[in-house]
Design a protein around this motif. Structure first.
Motif, PDB file in Angstrom:
ATOM      1  N   THR A 129       0.843  -1.193   0.000  1.00 38.45           N
ATOM      2  CA  THR A 129       0.000   0.000   0.000  1.00 38.45           C
ATOM      3  C   THR A 129       0.876   1.239   0.000  1.00 38.45           C
ATOM      4  O   THR A 129       1.756   1.377   0.835  1.00 38.45           O
ATOM      5  CB  THR A 129      -0.908  -0.009   1.250  1.00 38.45           C
ATOM      6  N   ARG A 130       0.662   2.149  -0.974  1.00 40.12           N
ATOM      7  CA  ARG A 130       1.528   3.331  -1.093  1.00 40.12           C
ATOM      8  C   ARG A 130       0.691   4.605  -1.112  1.00 40.12           C
ATOM      9  O   ARG A 130      -0.454   4.602  -1.547  1.00 40.12           O
ATOM     10  CB  ARG A 130       2.334   3.233  -2.395  1.00 40.12           C
ATOM     11  N   LEU A 131       1.327   5.678  -0.676  1.00 37.89           N
ATOM     12  CA  LEU A 131       0.639   6.969  -0.636  1.00 37.89           C
ATOM     13  C   LEU A 131       0.778   7.709  -1.964  1.00 37.89           C
ATOM     14  O   LEU A 131       1.873   7.808  -2.521  1.00 37.89           O
ATOM     15  CB  LEU A 131       1.224   7.837   0.485  1.00 37.89           C
ATOM     16  N   ALA A 132      -0.320   8.256  -2.457  1.00 38.94           N
ATOM     17  CA  ALA A 132      -0.290   9.177  -3.597  1.00 38.94           C
ATOM     18  C   ALA A 132      -0.833  10.517  -3.119  1.00 38.94           C
ATOM     19  O   ALA A 132      -1.953  10.581  -2.609  1.00 38.94           O
ATOM     20  CB  ALA A 132      -1.154   8.635  -4.733  1.00 38.94           C
ATOM     21  N   SER A 133      -0.029  11.574  -3.272  1.00 41.81           N
ATOM     22  CA  SER A 133      -0.482  12.889  -2.791  1.00 41.81           C
ATOM     23  C   SER A 133      -1.162  13.692  -3.884  1.00 41.81           C
ATOM     24  O   SER A 133      -1.560  14.834  -3.663  1.00 41.81           O
ATOM     25  CB  SER A 133       0.686  13.710  -2.253  1.00 41.81           C
ATOM     26  N   LEU A 192       1.349   5.179  -9.590  1.00 43.62           N
ATOM     27  CA  LEU A 192       1.380   3.996  -8.729  1.00 43.62           C
ATOM     28  C   LEU A 192       0.546   2.867  -9.323  1.00 43.62           C
ATOM     29  O   LEU A 192       0.919   1.699  -9.253  1.00 43.62           O
ATOM     30  CB  LEU A 192       0.875   4.328  -7.321  1.00 43.62           C
ATOM     31  N   ARG A 193      -0.581   3.232  -9.904  1.00 41.20           N
ATOM     32  CA  ARG A 193      -1.443   2.249 -10.578  1.00 41.20           C
ATOM     33  C   ARG A 193      -0.642   1.538 -11.676  1.00 41.20           C
ATOM     34  O   ARG A 193      -0.732   0.329 -11.831  1.00 41.20           O
ATOM     35  CB  ARG A 193      -2.671   2.970 -11.150  1.00 41.20           C
ATOM     36  N   ASP A 194       0.174   2.296 -12.388  1.00 42.30           N
ATOM     37  CA  ASP A 194       1.035   1.724 -13.438  1.00 42.30           C
ATOM     38  C   ASP A 194       1.967   0.669 -12.872  1.00 42.30           C
ATOM     39  O   ASP A 194       2.158  -0.387 -13.461  1.00 42.30           O
ATOM     40  CB  ASP A 194       1.893   2.831 -14.065  1.00 42.30           C
ATOM     41  N   GLN A 195       2.564   0.992 -11.715  1.00 42.06           N
ATOM     42  CA  GLN A 195       3.513   0.059 -11.093  1.00 42.06           C
ATOM     43  C   GLN A 195       2.816  -1.186 -10.570  1.00 42.06           C
ATOM     44  O   GLN A 195       3.340  -2.286 -10.646  1.00 42.06           O
ATOM     45  CB  GLN A 195       4.224   0.730  -9.919  1.00 42.06           C
ATOM     46  N   VAL A 230      -6.897  -1.795  -9.038  1.00 42.40           N
ATOM     47  CA  VAL A 230      -6.397  -1.240  -7.778  1.00 42.40           C
ATOM     48  C   VAL A 230      -7.548  -0.729  -6.907  1.00 42.40           C
ATOM     49  O   VAL A 230      -8.683  -0.604  -7.359  1.00 42.40           O
ATOM     50  CB  VAL A 230      -5.380  -0.088  -7.990  1.00 42.40           C
ATOM     51  N   VAL A 231      -7.192  -0.471  -5.656  1.00 40.02           N
ATOM     52  CA  VAL A 231      -8.120   0.092  -4.674  1.00 40.02           C
ATOM     53  C   VAL A 231      -7.544   1.429  -4.233  1.00 40.02           C
ATOM     54  O   VAL A 231      -6.331   1.546  -4.025  1.00 40.02           O
ATOM     55  CB  VAL A 231      -8.250  -0.849  -3.450  1.00 40.02           C
ATOM     56  N   SER A 236      -4.379   6.274  -0.474  1.00 38.11           N
ATOM     57  CA  SER A 236      -3.508   5.115  -0.557  1.00 38.11           C
ATOM     58  C   SER A 236      -3.910   4.332  -1.805  1.00 38.11           C
ATOM     59  O   SER A 236      -5.087   4.268  -2.156  1.00 38.11           O
ATOM     60  CB  SER A 236      -3.606   4.247   0.700  1.00 38.11           C
ATOM     61  N   VAL A 237      -2.897   3.811  -2.484  1.00 33.44           N
ATOM     62  CA  VAL A 237      -3.126   3.012  -3.688  1.00 33.44           C
ATOM     63  C   VAL A 237      -2.638   1.603  -3.381  1.00 33.44           C
ATOM     64  O   VAL A 237      -1.516   1.424  -2.889  1.00 33.44           O
ATOM     65  CB  VAL A 237      -2.353   3.573  -4.900  1.00 33.44           C
TER      66      VAL A 237
END
Ligand code: ADP
Ligand code: MG
Length: 236
Positions: free
Chosen positions: A38-42, A50-53, A58-59, A110-111
């Motif tokens: 789970t990663r933060l997107a600001s 992040l979706r690409d990675q 995704v959620v 969060s992504v």
């Protein structure tokens, strides 16, 4: 690598006792508990990167130390399959969270990857005035909310405690694979409870935890939401 101590110290410096979902998951992951990355997107742009990675689907969830119940804030969107859906979800989550929590500090979203459906289980810890830390186990969703089908053991757990607390819930047959549904991996769940117990023993400054839900499968289980609450005062 940011360690458990750094995450806790950082929260304390900001005057917080609640760790965010991202922080809580990081801490549990480091304790060897299988947790959805789970990663933060600001920003919207970061969310798409992040979706690409991560790959699809995704959620997205609201990321704020001031919002614990993310769904209630309109802050959870699952199964997002393309950039357009991610962009739209980002907007909607931010608008809804800002409206429901006008004073909250919202860091972004969060992504995380979308876990495949499994049997929803939960575990949590609270501190009882008489017994100290108590671990709770149960089935997620309406089974816990309506039927309160949960079991309890005092921390630290023995292997036998872990085995018994899983077996004694009324919905145990669901974990064994009710009517041809995929069963849960019981030894994996026992091990998960023991890891949580070990972690709690090593971290007495935690007041409360919530792993809700965990998705259980025949080959394992994964934590999709987590929350840690610290004691008011740092041990000194
Ligand atoms: P809340 O803060 O409202 O408890 P959750 O993070 O638990 O928010 O999300 C609400 C629900 O969305 C969960 O109970 C679960 O069913 C679903 N969900 C959350 N994260 C994921 C994920 N990564 N993959 C699949 N389903 C998810
Ligand atoms: Mg939850």
């Amino acid at each position: 690598m940011v360690s458990k101590d750094q995450i806790i110290n950082n929260a304390r410096k900001q005057g917080r006792t609640t760790l965010t979902e991202i922080e809580s998951k990081k801490v549990f992951r480091d304790a060897g508990i299988n947790t959805i990355e789970t990663r933060l997107a600001s920003s919207q742009k970061e969310a798409i990167a992040l979706r690409d990675q991560i790959g699809f689907p995704v959620v997205l969830k609201v990321a704020s130390p001031d919002i614990s119940h993310k769904s209630d804030a309109g802050g959870v969107r699952v199964g997002l399959k393309n950039n357009g859906e991610v962009e739209k979800a980002y907007e909607e989550i931010m608008a809804s969270a800002r409206q429901k929590y006008p004073t909250a500090n919202i860091e972004g979203v969060s992504v995380q990857s979308m876990a495949r459906p499994g049997i929803e289980i939960i575990t949590g810890m609270f501190k009882d005035s008489q017994f100290g830390p108590v671990l709770m186990f149960g089935l997620g969703g309406i089974l816990v909310e309506v039927l309160k089908d949960v079991s309890f053991r005092i921390v630290p757990l023995t292997q036998r405690d872990a085995r018994e607390m899983i077996k004694e819930i009324k919905g145990y047959s669901l974990l064994e694979g009710y009517r041809g549904q995929e069963p849960a991996n019981i030894p994996f769940l026992e091990d998960l409870l023991l890891k949580v117990s070990d972690f709690l023993e090593q971290t007495p400054e935690i007041k409360e935890i919530d792993l809700n839900p965990i998705f259980a499968y025949k080959d394992g289980a994964v934590v999709v939401d987590a929350r840690i609450v610290l004691e008011e005062d740092a041990p000194g």
